[in-house]
Design a protein around this motif. Structure first.
Motif, PDB file in Angstrom:
ATOM      1  N   ALA A 131       0.835  -1.207   0.000  1.00  0.00           N
ATOM      2  CA  ALA A 131       0.000   0.000   0.000  1.00  0.00           C
ATOM      3  C   ALA A 131       0.867   1.254   0.000  1.00  0.00           C
ATOM      4  O   ALA A 131       0.637   2.188   0.757  1.00  0.00           O
ATOM      5  N   PHE A 132       1.876   1.260  -0.876  1.00  0.00           N
ATOM      6  CA  PHE A 132       2.788   2.395  -1.038  1.00  0.00           C
ATOM      7  C   PHE A 132       3.465   2.785   0.267  1.00  0.00           C
ATOM      8  O   PHE A 132       3.691   3.960   0.549  1.00  0.00           O
ATOM      9  N   GLY A 133       3.783   1.808   1.091  1.00  0.00           N
ATOM     10  CA  GLY A 133       4.489   2.064   2.341  1.00  0.00           C
ATOM     11  C   GLY A 133       3.595   2.113   3.568  1.00  0.00           C
ATOM     12  O   GLY A 133       4.093   2.089   4.694  1.00  0.00           O
ATOM     13  N   LEU A 134       2.292   2.189   3.394  1.00  0.00           N
ATOM     14  CA  LEU A 134       1.386   2.267   4.541  1.00  0.00           C
ATOM     15  C   LEU A 134       1.372   0.980   5.362  1.00  0.00           C
ATOM     16  O   LEU A 134       1.039   1.005   6.552  1.00  0.00           O
ATOM     17  N   GLY A 135       1.750  -0.125   4.745  1.00  0.00           N
ATOM     18  CA  GLY A 135       1.819  -1.392   5.472  1.00  0.00           C
ATOM     19  C   GLY A 135       2.822  -1.367   6.610  1.00  0.00           C
ATOM     20  O   GLY A 135       2.740  -2.167   7.543  1.00  0.00           O
ATOM     21  N   ASN A 136       3.765  -0.427   6.553  1.00  0.00           N
ATOM     22  CA  ASN A 136       4.759  -0.288   7.622  1.00  0.00           C
ATOM     23  C   ASN A 136       4.132   0.183   8.931  1.00  0.00           C
ATOM     24  O   ASN A 136       4.721   0.007   9.995  1.00  0.00           O
ATOM     25  N   LEU A 137       2.967   0.789   8.867  1.00  0.00           N
ATOM     26  CA  LEU A 137       2.321   1.302  10.080  1.00  0.00           C
ATOM     27  C   LEU A 137       1.899   0.181  11.030  1.00  0.00           C
ATOM     28  O   LEU A 137       1.630   0.426  12.207  1.00  0.00           O
ATOM     29  N   LEU A 138       1.871  -1.068  10.538  1.00  0.00           N
ATOM     30  CA  LEU A 138       1.559  -2.212  11.382  1.00  0.00           C
ATOM     31  C   LEU A 138       2.768  -2.635  12.223  1.00  0.00           C
ATOM     32  O   LEU A 138       2.606  -3.250  13.275  1.00  0.00           O
ATOM     33  N   ALA A 139       3.974  -2.294  11.792  1.00  0.00           N
ATOM     34  CA  ALA A 139       5.207  -2.763  12.432  1.00  0.00           C
ATOM     35  C   ALA A 139       5.275  -2.491  13.938  1.00  0.00           C
ATOM     36  O   ALA A 139       5.684  -3.381  14.690  1.00  0.00           O
ATOM     37  N   PRO A 140       4.924  -1.312  14.435  1.00  0.00           N
ATOM     38  CA  PRO A 140       5.042  -1.095  15.881  1.00  0.00           C
ATOM     39  C   PRO A 140       4.127  -1.990  16.717  1.00  0.00           C
ATOM     40  O   PRO A 140       4.367  -2.189  17.902  1.00  0.00           O
ATOM     41  N   PHE A 141       3.104  -2.555  16.113  1.00  0.00           N
ATOM     42  CA  PHE A 141       2.136  -3.358  16.851  1.00  0.00           C
ATOM     43  C   PHE A 141       2.407  -4.858  16.745  1.00  0.00           C
ATOM     44  O   PHE A 141       1.678  -5.654  17.328  1.00  0.00           O
ATOM     45  N   SER A 142       3.438  -5.234  16.010  1.00  0.00           N
ATOM     46  CA  SER A 142       3.793  -6.642  15.833  1.00  0.00           C
ATOM     47  C   SER A 142       4.922  -7.007  16.797  1.00  0.00           C
ATOM     48  O   SER A 142       5.823  -6.211  17.040  1.00  0.00           O
ATOM     49  N   SER A 143       4.898  -8.223  17.322  1.00  0.00           N
ATOM     50  CA  SER A 143       5.941  -8.639  18.274  1.00  0.00           C
ATOM     51  C   SER A 143       7.323  -8.675  17.619  1.00  0.00           C
ATOM     52  O   SER A 143       8.323  -8.379  18.268  1.00  0.00           O
ATOM     53  N   GLU A 144       7.386  -9.024  16.348  1.00  0.00           N
ATOM     54  CA  GLU A 144       8.661  -9.033  15.628  1.00  0.00           C
ATOM     55  C   GLU A 144       8.798  -7.817  14.731  1.00  0.00           C
ATOM     56  O   GLU A 144       9.597  -7.815  13.800  1.00  0.00           O
ATOM     57  N   LYS A 145       7.978  -6.798  14.978  1.00  0.00           N
ATOM     58  CA  LYS A 145       7.994  -5.540  14.225  1.00  0.00           C
ATOM     59  C   LYS A 145       7.862  -5.778  12.719  1.00  0.00           C
ATOM     60  O   LYS A 145       8.538  -5.156  11.918  1.00  0.00           O
ATOM     61  N   GLN A 146       7.002  -6.702  12.352  1.00  0.00           N
ATOM     62  CA  GLN A 146       6.772  -6.991  10.945  1.00  0.00           C
ATOM     63  C   GLN A 146       5.710  -6.061  10.382  1.00  0.00           C
ATOM     64  O   GLN A 146       4.718  -5.760  11.038  1.00  0.00           O
ATOM     65  N   SER A 147       5.928  -5.640   9.161  1.00  0.00           N
ATOM     66  CA  SER A 147       4.929  -4.842   8.460  1.00  0.00           C
ATOM     67  C   SER A 147       3.913  -5.782   7.824  1.00  0.00           C
ATOM     68  O   SER A 147       4.123  -7.003   7.762  1.00  0.00           O
ATOM     69  N   PHE A 148       2.824  -5.220   7.328  1.00  0.00           N
ATOM     70  CA  PHE A 148       1.795  -6.026   6.681  1.00  0.00           C
ATOM     71  C   PHE A 148       2.375  -6.776   5.489  1.00  0.00           C
ATOM     72  O   PHE A 148       2.126  -7.964   5.300  1.00  0.00           O
ATOM     73  N   GLN A 149       3.207  -6.089   4.680  1.00  0.00           N
ATOM     74  CA  GLN A 149       3.781  -6.724   3.499  1.00  0.00           C
ATOM     75  C   GLN A 149       4.772  -7.832   3.857  1.00  0.00           C
ATOM     76  O   GLN A 149       4.898  -8.813   3.134  1.00  0.00           O
ATOM     77  N   ASP A 150       5.457  -7.702   4.989  1.00  0.00           N
ATOM     78  CA  ASP A 150       6.365  -8.766   5.436  1.00  0.00           C
ATOM     79  C   ASP A 150       5.571 -10.018   5.810  1.00  0.00           C
ATOM     80  O   ASP A 150       5.966 -11.136   5.483  1.00  0.00           O
ATOM     81  N   ILE A 151       4.467  -9.812   6.501  1.00  0.00           N
ATOM     82  CA  ILE A 151       3.623 -10.938   6.909  1.00  0.00           C
ATOM     83  C   ILE A 151       3.059 -11.642   5.679  1.00  0.00           C
ATOM     84  O   ILE A 151       3.103 -12.871   5.571  1.00  0.00           O
ATOM     85  N   MET A 152       2.548 -10.864   4.727  1.00  0.00           N
ATOM     86  CA  MET A 152       1.939 -11.443   3.533  1.00  0.00           C
ATOM     87  C   MET A 152       2.960 -12.176   2.658  1.00  0.00           C
ATOM     88  O   MET A 152       2.633 -13.191   2.047  1.00  0.00           O
ATOM     89  N   ALA A 153       4.180 -11.663   2.581  1.00  0.00           N
ATOM     90  CA  ALA A 153       5.214 -12.277   1.737  1.00  0.00           C
ATOM     91  C   ALA A 153       6.027 -13.334   2.485  1.00  0.00           C
ATOM     92  O   ALA A 153       6.952 -13.917   1.914  1.00  0.00           O
ATOM     93  N   GLU A 154       5.692 -13.558   3.750  1.00  0.00           N
ATOM     94  CA  GLU A 154       6.391 -14.535   4.578  1.00  0.00           C
ATOM     95  C   GLU A 154       7.901 -14.295   4.606  1.00  0.00           C
ATOM     96  O   GLU A 154       8.713 -15.182   4.335  1.00  0.00           O
ATOM     97  N   CYS A 155       8.263 -13.057   4.921  1.00  0.00           N
ATOM     98  CA  CYS A 155       9.669 -12.693   5.046  1.00  0.00           C
ATOM     99  C   CYS A 155       9.803 -11.771   6.252  1.00  0.00           C
ATOM    100  O   CYS A 155       8.826 -11.481   6.929  1.00  0.00           O
ATOM    101  N   GLU A 156      11.001 -11.325   6.516  1.00  0.00           N
ATOM    102  CA  GLU A 156      11.224 -10.432   7.644  1.00  0.00           C
ATOM    103  C   GLU A 156      12.258  -9.382   7.290  1.00  0.00           C
ATOM    104  O   GLU A 156      13.106  -9.597   6.434  1.00  0.00           O
ATOM    105  N   MET A 157      12.151  -8.247   7.954  1.00  0.00           N
ATOM    106  CA  MET A 157      13.158  -7.208   7.811  1.00  0.00           C
ATOM    107  C   MET A 157      13.930  -7.168   9.121  1.00  0.00           C
ATOM    108  O   MET A 157      13.331  -7.107  10.198  1.00  0.00           O
ATOM    109  N   VAL A 158      15.240  -7.254   9.011  1.00  0.00           N
ATOM    110  CA  VAL A 158      16.084  -7.229  10.203  1.00  0.00           C
ATOM    111  C   VAL A 158      17.005  -6.029  10.166  1.00  0.00           C
ATOM    112  O   VAL A 158      17.312  -5.495   9.090  1.00  0.00           O
ATOM    113  N   GLN A 159      17.417  -5.624  11.352  1.00  0.00           N
ATOM    114  CA  GLN A 159      18.387  -4.544  11.461  1.00  0.00           C
ATOM    115  C   GLN A 159      19.749  -5.168  11.616  1.00  0.00           C
ATOM    116  O   GLN A 159      19.968  -6.019  12.481  1.00  0.00           O
TER     117      GLN A 159
END
Length: 164
Positions: A131-159
């Motif tokens: 959603a043009f980056g709006l999926g990132n707004l879910l990250a603060p509410f996820s235990s692993e700080k995953q965005s909506f697009q990360d959950i849907m694509a079954e991947c993760e973003m790590v620091q």
């Protein structure tokens, strides 16, 4: 001389917060804008050459830019071309090394849970659900700080850790 025995300690994954994600997204949007300018310029140059050699006529359009953006068919083809450039940019960087230029600057990496690079299908799913980056707004509410697009694509973003 006695050497210290180093333990093989596996570090826990660190997940980026919303600010770091958005900063990388902003950085990448500037890079994508530059890439689109180059791609658009190349398309305009090709169209100008084709016009010069008589492959088509402008008709009622004032210039090649108006023709490529306002013509009912050519406008759709040109827009699709630019969309493919954007998709290709992100898909290439995510699948090849897990990082775009913005992600590299902010020490982020997109990967599968096992640390491997994502596949093209995952990249396409991630782009389609972001959603043009709006999926990132879910990250603060996820235990692993995953965005909506990360959950849907079954991947993760790590620091990534800071270099020593």
């Amino acid at each position: 001389m006695k050497q210290k025995k180093q333990q093989d300690v596996k570090q826990a994954k660190q997940y980026p917060g919303l600010f770091r994600r958005l900063a990388a997204w902003l950085y990448d949007s500037l890079v994508v804008a530059a890439v689109l300018m180059l791609a658009g310029g190349a398309a305009m140059a090709l169209a100008a050459i084709m016009l010069h050699f008589g492959f088509f006529e402008l008709g009622n359009y004032e210039d090649i830019s108006a023709y490529m953006t306002q013509h009912p068919v050519v406008g759709l083809v040109y827009t699709a071309y630019l969309a493919l450039v954007i998709i290709g940019f992100f898909a290439y960087f995510w699948c090849k090394g897990g990082q775009t230029l913005g992600m590299r600057a902010w020490k982020l990496r997109l990967q599968n849970k096992d640390g491997s690079n994502i596949r093209l299908t995952q990249a396409l799913i991630r782009m389609g659900t972001s959603a043009f980056g709006l999926g990132n707004l879910l990250a603060p509410f996820s235990s692993e700080k995953q965005s909506f697009q990360d959950i849907m694509a079954e991947c993760e973003m790590v620091q990534l850790p800071k270099a020593n």
